[in-house]
Design an enzyme around this catalytic site. Structure first.
Site, short mmCIF file in Angstrom:
data_model
loop_
_atom_site.label_atom_id
_atom_site.label_comp_id
_atom_site.label_asym_id
_atom_site.label_seq_id
_atom_site.Cartn_x
_atom_site.Cartn_y
_atom_site.Cartn_z
N GLU A 177 -5.87 -2.19 -0.28
CA GLU A 177 -6.83 -0.95 -0.25
C GLU A 177 -7.49 -0.67 1.14
OE1 GLU A 177 -9.45 -1.98 -3.55
OE2 GLU A 177 -7.88 -1.72 -4.85
N GLU A 283 0.78 -3.00 -10.01
CA GLU A 283 -0.41 -3.41 -11.18
C GLU A 283 -0.52 -2.48 -12.09
OE1 GLU A 283 -4.14 -3.74 -9.10
OE2 GLU A 283 -3.12 -4.68 -7.34
C1 GLA Z 1 -7.24 -3.81 -7.82
C2 GLA Z 1 -7.01 -5.15 -7.15
C3 GLA Z 1 -6.66 -6.13 -8.34
C4 GLA Z 1 -7.70 -6.15 -9.51
C5 GLA Z 1 -7.83 -4.76 -10.10
C6 GLA Z 1 -8.78 -4.62 -11.07
O1 GLA Z 1 -6.49 -3.06 -8.17
O2 GLA Z 1 -5.90 -4.90 -6.41
O3 GLA Z 1 -6.53 -7.53 -7.67
O4 GLA Z 1 -8.84 -6.55 -8.95
O5 GLA Z 1 -8.35 -4.02 -8.88
O6 GLA Z 1 -8.66 -5.78 -11.90
#
Ligand code: GLA
Length: 390
Positions: A177, A283
């Protein structure tokens, strides 16, 4: 005239009744046995990872205390081949103060994974956000010496963590990020203020130095959408020009129902292919109670949204079906780009464990392929079908 039972059927009645009774006893015994040894129960549905194997690997982000959660093991081991510990390898967890290391939880996690032949994604070495970077990382000023100190701390962190798990953690989200959501190139933080984008290049170089075999990933959200994608591609080109070892881009894939960016994903895969880079969906989930409005217009809808909890008693069939269709379309797309897509990881094992039950407000959510009892939802079967279609 009322028909009498056939005499030969009548003679069969007693043996049939006895048979039925026996079957009942057997069924009861099985159920009891099944309840007592839930972890030994083998579900009849196909294994998602096995069905997807010819296209890409299937993974999941899971609770860090995984070894102590036997109730999760059956589902996990049946459907997933790759695991990401949710929190315990994040900088704030693993080195909360300078040189105070917390390895007990990730050590146990990695050992569990090795015992069960699961691959592990290390997440993450640098989270380029102020509220996710332990404050001791940042030097007090912004002189060249401060910049040097920040890089040195990062180098120490990366070398210590990556060397410890060399060969056992085979892929790393090296930087998480770093790109800005607004008009900036990078997200404003101590990292970008002191080092501009240079810390990213060094993070990749040092990770590669510490484990030359590991797959190195830049991970972010919304980086398949035009604005952030352009920034992401610019970053990748710059890294490539400097011969920085980077292998893949992580698209987090935290989507919302009816908002899945299919076309933009397609464009992103094409762009990554042209650059010779891989993609991982790192994710994945589909939020059934969309959250984007939470951040709109300076947060003025939050009070109203915080009361929104429409699916406490379950998701209506119509929505289960819509979710299934959208998941299936997504997996058809991943499959079409399987030369680029390396892995698809979900974020959490089943609906009951999803972070979207709490973020950004508390609600009963249903974003994954398995329900709160770990049972496959229509979306699961739709994905399996999409992966099997000829
Ligand atoms: C982001 C992070 C993850 C996690 C998610 C929410 O995407 O990369 O590690 O913390 O938020 O749980």
């Amino acid at each position: 005239m009322k028909a009498h039972p056939h005499p030969s059927l009548r003679s069969l009645r007693w043996p049939a009744l006895c048979g039925l009774a026996l079957l009942g006893i057997l069924l009861q015994a099985c159920t009891r046995h099944g309840l007592q040894t839930r972890s030994a129960h083998v579900s009849p549905e196909p294994s998602l990872a096995a069905v997807a194997e010819r296209w890409f690997r299937i993974g999941v982000g899971v609770h860090d205390a995984l070894p102590q959660r036997p109730e999760d093991h059956v589902l996990l081991l049946r459907h997933f081949r790759v695991v990401t510990p949710e929190n315990s390898l994040k900088p704030a967890a693993v080195q909360p103060r300078e040189n105070q290391w917390r390895f007990a939880t990730p050590d146990a996690f990695v050992n569990f994974a090795a015992r069960h032949r699961l691959q592990v994604v290390g997440h993450c070495l640098v989270w380029a956000k102020d509220d996710r970077t332990p404050s001791w990382f940042y030097p007090p000023g912004d002189t060249p010496a401060d910049r040097q100190l920040l890089l040195q701390r990062m180098s120490n962190h990366i070398h210590t963590v990556v060397r410890r798990y060399r060969g056992r953690i085979t892929e790393w989200d090296v930087v998480n990020e770093a790109l800005d959501d607004g008009n900036h190139w990078l997200r404003p933080s101590g990292w970008s203020r002191l080092c501009d984008d240079e810390f990213i290049a060094w993070a990749f170089r040092w990770t590669h130095q510490a484990d030359p075999q590991a797959l190195l990933i830049y991970n972010d959200y919304h980086n398949e959408l035009p604005a952030k994608r352009e920034k992401c591609l610019r970053l990748l080109r710059r890294l490539r020009e400097q011969n920085v070892p980077i292998h893949a881009v992580g698209l987090q894939g935290h989507y919302e129902i009816d908002q899945v960016p299919f076309e933009e994903l397609e464009r992103t895969f094409d762009a990554l292919r042209a650059l010779g880079l891989k993609a991982v969906i790192s994710e994945l989930d589909i939020d059934m109670i969309p959250r984007a409005r939470w951040w709109a217009d300076g947060g003025r809808y939050r009070e109203e949204m915080a009361r929104l909890d429409p699916y406490r008693d379950g998701l209506p069939p119509e929505l289960l079906d819509r979710q299934a269709q959208q998941y299936a379309r997504l997996f058809r797309l991943f499959r079409r780009h399987a030369d680029v897509v390396e892995r698809v990881s979900f974020w959490n094992l089943h609906d009951g464990q999803s972070w979207l039950n709490y973020f950004p407000w508390q609600r009963v959510n249903h974003p994954l392929l398995f329900d709160r009892n770990g049972r496959p939802k229509p979306a699961f079967y739709a994905v399996v079908e999409a992966l099997r279609e000829s």
